[in-house]
Design a protein around this motif. Structure first.
Motif, PDB file in Angstrom:
ATOM      1  N   ASP A   6       0.830  -1.211   0.000  1.00 21.62           N
ATOM      2  CA  ASP A   6       0.000   0.000   0.000  1.00 21.62           C
ATOM      3  C   ASP A   6       0.863   1.259   0.000  1.00 21.62           C
ATOM      4  OD1 ASP A   6      -2.350  -1.493   0.070  1.00 21.62           O
ATOM      5  OD2 ASP A   6      -2.459  -1.433   2.258  1.00 21.62           O
ATOM      6  N   LEU A   9       2.552   1.609  -3.435  1.00 15.00           N
ATOM      7  CA  LEU A   9       1.569   2.020  -4.438  1.00 15.00           C
ATOM      8  C   LEU A   9       1.230   3.493  -4.284  1.00 15.00           C
ATOM      9  CD1 LEU A   9      -0.357   1.273  -6.726  1.00 15.00           C
ATOM     10  CD2 LEU A   9      -2.020   0.602  -4.983  1.00 15.00           C
ATOM     11  N   LEU A  48      -9.051   4.803  -8.927  1.00 15.29           N
ATOM     12  CA  LEU A  48      -8.332   3.536  -9.023  1.00 15.29           C
ATOM     13  C   LEU A  48      -7.904   3.027  -7.651  1.00 15.29           C
ATOM     14  CD1 LEU A  48      -5.995   4.058 -12.105  1.00 15.29           C
ATOM     15  CD2 LEU A  48      -8.074   2.686 -11.974  1.00 15.29           C
ATOM     16  N   TYR A  49      -7.362   3.923  -6.841  1.00 12.25           N
ATOM     17  CA  TYR A  49      -6.900   3.518  -5.513  1.00 12.25           C
ATOM     18  C   TYR A  49      -8.081   3.082  -4.651  1.00 12.25           C
ATOM     19  CZ  TYR A  49      -3.913   3.453  -1.404  1.00 12.25           C
ATOM     20  OH  TYR A  49      -3.215   3.059  -0.298  1.00 12.25           O
ATOM     21  N   ARG A  51     -10.850   1.716  -5.722  1.00 14.66           N
ATOM     22  CA  ARG A  51     -11.263   0.379  -6.186  1.00 14.66           C
ATOM     23  C   ARG A  51     -10.318  -0.679  -5.628  1.00 14.66           C
ATOM     24  NH1 ARG A  51     -14.736  -0.420 -10.995  1.00 14.66           N
ATOM     25  NH2 ARG A  51     -13.768  -2.442 -10.815  1.00 14.66           N
ATOM     26  N   TYR A  52      -9.025  -0.383  -5.584  1.00 16.29           N
ATOM     27  CA  TYR A  52      -8.054  -1.333  -5.039  1.00 16.29           C
ATOM     28  C   TYR A  52      -8.345  -1.589  -3.565  1.00 16.29           C
ATOM     29  CZ  TYR A  52      -3.837  -2.747  -2.631  1.00 16.29           C
ATOM     30  OH  TYR A  52      -2.959  -3.364  -1.783  1.00 16.29           O
ATOM     31  N   ILE A  53      -8.560  -0.522  -2.800  1.00 13.03           N
ATOM     32  CA  ILE A  53      -8.828  -0.667  -1.368  1.00 13.03           C
ATOM     33  C   ILE A  53     -10.120  -1.453  -1.156  1.00 13.03           C
ATOM     34  CG2 ILE A  53      -9.404   0.626   0.744  1.00 13.03           C
ATOM     35  CD1 ILE A  53      -6.467   0.764   0.055  1.00 13.03           C
ATOM     36  N   LYS A  55     -11.559  -3.676  -3.110  1.00 17.50           N
ATOM     37  CA  LYS A  55     -11.375  -5.107  -3.431  1.00 17.50           C
ATOM     38  C   LYS A  55     -10.549  -5.792  -2.360  1.00 17.50           C
ATOM     39  CE  LYS A  55     -11.899  -4.917  -8.400  1.00 17.50           C
ATOM     40  NZ  LYS A  55     -11.288  -5.154  -9.705  1.00 17.50           N
ATOM     41  N   ARG A  56      -9.563  -5.091  -1.841  1.00 15.24           N
ATOM     42  CA  ARG A  56      -8.703  -5.684  -0.812  1.00 15.24           C
ATOM     43  C   ARG A  56      -9.491  -5.951   0.464  1.00 15.24           C
ATOM     44  NH1 ARG A  56      -4.620  -2.049   1.686  1.00 15.24           N
ATOM     45  NH2 ARG A  56      -5.885  -2.357   3.480  1.00 15.24           N
TER      46      ARG A  56
END
Length: 59
Positions: A6, A9, A48-49, A51-53, A55-56
């Motif tokens: 994290d 990124l 984008l970030y 969406r990443y968080i 999903k995580r």
């Protein structure tokens, strides 16, 4: 607590925005266009970030 991935990124995304802004300025765009493009780029990075968080956290 953010993981190592994290933090890396987040740092890479910030670096990419700085490079993008520098390239826009070097291309000779006026200040208003630079601000507008950077604002859009930041919104895209946040999307984008986020969406990443999301999903995580679901995994």
């Amino acid at each position: 607590m953010p993981s190592f991935f994290d933090r890396v990124l987040e740092r890479e995304l910030k670096d990419a925005l700085v490079k993008f802004e520098r390239e826009l300025r070097q291309a000779g765009l006026d200040e208003e266009h630079v601000k507008s493009r950077i604002r859009g780029a930041r919104q895209f990075v946040n999307f984008l970030y986020g969406r990443y968080i999301g999903k995580r956290e679901r995994a």
